[in-house]
Design an enzyme around this catalytic site. Sequence first.
Site, PDB file in Angstrom:
ATOM      1  N   ARG A 101      10.777  39.794  27.103  1.00 32.38           N
ATOM      2  CA  ARG A 101      11.002  38.851  26.012  1.00 32.38           C
ATOM      3  C   ARG A 101       9.968  37.727  25.977  1.00 32.38           C
ATOM      4  O   ARG A 101      10.089  36.809  25.194  1.00 32.38           O
ATOM      5  CB  ARG A 101      12.441  38.340  26.052  1.00 32.38           C
ATOM      6  N   ASN A 153      27.653  39.252  33.063  1.00 29.07           N
ATOM      7  CA  ASN A 153      28.947  39.878  33.330  1.00 29.07           C
ATOM      8  C   ASN A 153      29.176  40.110  34.822  1.00 29.07           C
ATOM      9  O   ASN A 153      28.249  40.092  35.626  1.00 29.07           O
ATOM     10  CB  ASN A 153      29.020  41.220  32.602  1.00 29.07           C
ATOM     11  N   ASP A 204      31.867  43.454  30.212  1.00 27.48           N
ATOM     12  CA  ASP A 204      30.436  43.176  30.026  1.00 27.48           C
ATOM     13  C   ASP A 204      30.216  42.000  29.079  1.00 27.48           C
ATOM     14  O   ASP A 204      29.248  41.965  28.321  1.00 27.48           O
ATOM     15  CB  ASP A 204      29.696  44.433  29.531  1.00 27.48           C
TER      16      ASP A 204
HETATM   17 CA    CA Z   1      25.598  43.670  31.165  1.00 25.42          CA
END
Ligand code: CA
Length: 728
Positions: free
Chosen positions: A161, A300, A345
């Site tokens: 990114r 998560n 998640d």
């Molecule tokens: Ca994840």
Amino acid sequence: MTPSEAIGRLLRVARGVSQAKHFWFATFALCAIVLASVVYVGVRTHAPRYGDVTHERVLAAERNPRQWLTHYGDYRNRQYSGLEEINVSNVERLGLAWSMDMDTNRGVEATPIVVDGVMYVTGSWSHLYALDARTGERLWTYDPEVPGAYGPRGCCDVVSRGVGVWRGKVLLPTFDGRLIALDARTGAVIWSVDTIIDRSRAYTITGAPLIANGVVVIGNGGGEFGVRGYVTAYDVETGRQLWRFFTVPGDPARPFESEAMEMAARTWNGEWWRYGGGGTVWDSMAYDPELDLIYLGVGNGGPWAQSVRSPGGGDNLFVSSIVAVRRTTGEYVWHFQQVPGDEWDYTATQHLMLLDLNIDGELRRTIVQAPKNGFFYVLDRETGEFISARNYVPVTWTTGLDPESGRPAIAEGARYADGPATVLPGPTGAHNWHPMAFSPQTGLVYIPSLELGEAVFARDPAFAYNPLDVNVAVDFANFAYPETQETTSAIAQTLRGDLIAWDPVAQREVWRFRHRAPWNGGALATAGGLIFQGTSDGRLIALNARTGEQVWEFFSQTGVMAAPVSYEIDGEQYISVAVGWGAHYGLEWGAFALEATGGLPNISRVLTFKLDAQGQLPPGWRIPPQPRPAVAMDDRHTAETVARGRLLYTRNCAACHGGAAISGGVLPDLRNAGPSVHENWNAIVLDGMLEDRGMGRFADRLSAAEAESIRAYVLFRAHQTWGEAQRR
Ligand code: CA
């Protein structure tokens, strides 16, 4: 003292000593000073300064919008440009100024950084390009040579990114976990560090670094593979490690790294540290220069199933939390946990934005986020106090948040210790990593949202931890994708991708622009009253920031996921975006990804626009239809083998090659594999024959018989879809 002041002072001194015996010395000194001054002025005026990003310059970025100095443009992470040359009334004149083709063809997620006419942007495999931001000409490139075998250690494509730039250096994180400082002028390596604490586990880096007044902070990915989350801070100048903040506790038999970890450990049960625990900081961070606090978006829990990770429950701090730490020491200051005991998640890693909002007549310093769990949160960024939250998409995992604390009541049946649970949103989230944008003109936050339907979670009864395997401990049979075109098309109709204009004070939607398909790009707001956003179906579009009306578009020949930026050179405003389809949705949701793009391939490129430019892209292309299967099925491919292969494929292969063996247009579609691939199947799958091309070796994850059953499933799918196509 300026050069002219220095000369003046020296002249006065020289006059004083001109009668003295040091006359000649003074004259020599005067000449030297004059010469040095001329050189100094010349360098300041003519020589380009590379990577000249300083704390003062970033502080002034909002008043001086000609650059794009940080990942989200400024210290507030607003994704906003104060430039207004391109605006609602003239945007139809916007045209292609230049394009630059990258050397790779996997997912592109990077936000460029632009400093004094030079652009620093990354492609997949952590390739770095330094470009002339006016022409797109390459000044230098850098390939950190991430091993192809490292590809399958990430969940969601070999993406990057972006970079950070600071005082003449470019800070490049690599997919295999290094952080490299390069000379912004030449691309020469200045220092390189290994950010990974345990190379026996599948850590990666996909996020951009945060640079907070000379401290560079980087987190890691790996939450689905069973790692322990943390971030590390380094001195930008030297690469010396300053501090490390763990986000989940380690083995309590060993000393805790901090009081925060001692506190966090009281919220866990069982032997969580054997599985890592999760909590990776794989995307967004933020920095408030007045409070001198760094904010971490924590991911998560890992494994997903809490009954495996922390049997008996517990909040499991700091999974799914925003955590504030001190910039200089990494010391814990506050946290806000969005999802106690997360097992869906639900990362809190999404774009963190610092906004000063007028709430109930009081100016509040807030931090806002639209995480995967579907709520838009507004917190006090000094204390972590919950101010408000409201869901921006339908959610079923909670019956509501406590109005005082923001703590959610988990819906009955949403946990899955005792049986399957169906929840909204699913693990891809209501909003993923795609940057939001904020416009101070409208006071609105623009959220690239997702509605991808319900997910069924069930604990995997056969789960066994393997440090290099996926370790989510849920039954992958529930994540298998539909195998008929009819079902796929019916589901595709229900999937949504929107840009939601959200009032963060009133906590309400003002307008929403529905895209043709999900997984669209990050957003950019500009002072020209515009929102720019790329789309999954291959366009860059501009919307009126007040109304959501579309006012411009450009066909980009490939899906766009990354966020655009804006900058100015010689009085001209530019809009630039890195394009290239892929990542989690583009790869794993293959059939739906194809529906989204209409069969566009990955073409990894930087596209840059300005008013009245007339540039054209070379001709694009579409992915050809699936050919007749090259290999016949035989007696070994029983229904039982195919069924076993389906489950193994879903668990090991779908994340890259696509659910139901349908490629989304980035990686090879395995249904099209020729005879030589089938002949060399185990050499490719188990032994790493195609490692150089990014196909890892799975010998530590699969047996020969298991690899063969995956081959049977792929072949079954090739014949099944070919037969279906012939009947239509
Ligand atoms: Ca994840």
